[in-house]
Design an enzyme around this catalytic site. Structure first.
Site, PDB file in Angstrom:
ATOM      1  CD  GLU A 156      -9.563  -1.836  -5.957  1.00 26.75           C
ATOM      2  OE1 GLU A 156      -8.377  -2.071  -6.209  1.00 26.75           O
ATOM      3  OE2 GLU A 156     -10.046  -1.854  -4.814  1.00 26.75           O
TER       4      GLU A 156
ATOM      5  CE  LYS B 226      -3.981  -1.920  -0.068  1.00 29.44           C
ATOM      6  NZ  LYS B 226      -4.835  -1.786  -1.253  1.00 29.44           N
TER       7      LYS B 226
ATOM      8  CD  GLU C  92      -4.382  -2.524  -7.436  1.00 27.13           C
ATOM      9  OE1 GLU C  92      -3.494  -3.327  -7.780  1.00 27.13           O
ATOM     10  OE2 GLU C  92      -5.280  -2.814  -6.635  1.00 27.13           O
TER      11      GLU C  92
ATOM     12  CG  ASP D  53      -3.897  -0.604  -4.316  1.00 27.86           C
ATOM     13  OD1 ASP D  53      -4.346   0.473  -4.760  1.00 27.86           O
ATOM     14  OD2 ASP D  53      -4.616  -1.567  -3.995  1.00 27.86           O
TER      15      ASP D  53
HETATM   16 CA    CA Z   1      -6.582  -2.283  -4.943  1.00 28.84          CA
END
Ligand code: CA
Length: 387
Positions: free
Chosen positions: A249, A169, A223, A197
């Protein structure tokens, strides 16, 4: 075969220790499961990617969508999907409605697979690969100030379990992000693929700066750099920093993915089968991705039902031969605490040595632990007749 009963279960499990991403702390895990039953005692299960109090979804399934499915034949998946979508379009198109429709749709695939004794990937069109390479999702923020110091050991733990691809992250401010990425890269060495991400934390100008600053650490994809509705921002990020961009997503139906593809906003599409419209719409999204020659992986953040749904999708997905080995498909493998993921399905897909096997039993190939469902249930709805 006729659909006689649709039951929806909202589940919640508190976590003893929260973990954080760029937008929030996760203090509990949630899931919503839909069970569809037929007059010949078949049952199918689907899952909604739950992002709100489960009672919202249980009401939408029972009050809004179930009337379009009760009495219908599960074989009519395309017809029923379109009828339900058409009937709810004024209030739907995305969000809660399409999320709920996703679970109903995938439950029909499960039923039809069981009815004809075939796994869902065969209904989709066949098995392109029996195993799918998995990447480790983890490396979240932990409570306390020294969370970056804990990342290297966690990252090395994934490598020791066989993961060759690890995602961490970011989105906590550029200086912290750069320090965290450096710490993880130094810990795992140069041979492990590393991705980041941001969960749409940034404006384009910030994402561009972050991408440029972490690119020397060999980042495979960036991401959700910016907000999901900011497609122009995605295009800016993709054009002005060197890391490939992933997203989708939080995109819905073929129309949402068409917009990402037409604008060439991403290098990797990440539909969530429990949100984007289910397997019926997921198949259309995969076809669009192939048409635009863009990678299409699966976002997974749920129980063993969500995992199995993604595995059939990725096991089936036809790809151009040039990238079957050079650029393999990846399935997201969540390593964060989730009692629902660990307990609801008795035979979930299992990660081993860097990949996950595509389920082979009829339907989605999962057996539900009804006692576990009851244990975590905080919301419920029922439409149709008695079981
Ligand atoms: Ca994600």
């Amino acid at each position: 075969m006729k659909i006689t009963r649709i039951e929806t279960f909202g589940l919640e499990a508190p976590l003893p220790t929260p973990f954080g991403w760029s937008q929030a702390w996760v203090t509990r895990r949630r899931a919503v499961l839909v069970r569809v039953e037929t007059d010949d005692d078949m049952e199918g299960w689907g899952e909604i990617y739950c992002q709100a109090p489960p009672v919202i979804y249980t009401a939408i399934v029972a009050e809004l969508l179930a009337p379009h499915f009760l009495g219908a034949d599960p074989w009519d998946r395309d017809v029923l999907w379109q009828a339900a979508y058409n009937a709810t379009i004024d209030a739907g198109q995305r969000g809660f409605v399409v999320g709920a429709l996703s679970a109903l749709d995938s439950a029909l695939w499960d039923i039809v697979g069981k009815a004809c004794g075939q796994p869902v990937h065969r209904l989709l069109g066949g098995l392109a690969r029996a195993h799918v390479r998995a990447y480790a999702t983890g490396l979240y923020r932990q409570p306390g100030d020294d969370w970056i110091a804990a990342l290297p050991a966690e990252a090395v733990g994934y490598v020791e379990r066989g993961f060759r691809v690890v995602k961490m992250k970011v989105g906590f401010g550029i200086p912290l992000d750069v320090a965290a990425v450096r710490a993880v890269r130094e810990a795992i060495g140069p041979d492990i693929t590393l991705a980041v991400d941001a969960n749409h934390a940034y404006k384009p100008v910030q994402a561009i700066e972050l991408g440029r600053r972490i690119a020397p650490y060999d980042i495979a994809w960036f991401e959700e750099p910016v907000s999901p509705e900011d497609i122009a921002g995605y295009c800016e990020v993709r054009a002005r920093q060197p890391i490939p961009v992933a997203g989708g997503e939080l995109a819905y139906t073929r129309f949402g993915f068409r917009d990402l593809l037409e604008r060439r906003a991403v290098d990797i599409l990440q539909p969530d089968l429990c949100l984007c419209g289910g397997l019926t719409e997921g198949r259309a999204i995969a076809d669009l991705a192939r048409t635009w020659n863009v990678r299409c992986w699966a976002h997974v953040w749920g129980t063993g039902i969500a995992q199995a749904t993604a595995m059939h999708f990725l096991g089936w997905m036809p790809t151009k031969s040039a990238y079957t080995d050079v650029d393999p498909l990846l399935v997201e493998w969540d390593n964060t605490p989730n009692p629902l993921r660990d307990q609801i399905v008795l035979n979930p897909p299992v990660y081993a040595a860097g990949s996950v096997a595509v389920p082979t039993d009829p339907g989605l190939g999962v057996t539900i632990d009804r006692a576990a469902v009851a244990r975590f249930q905080t919301a419920h709805s029922l439409a149709g007749g008695k079981s």
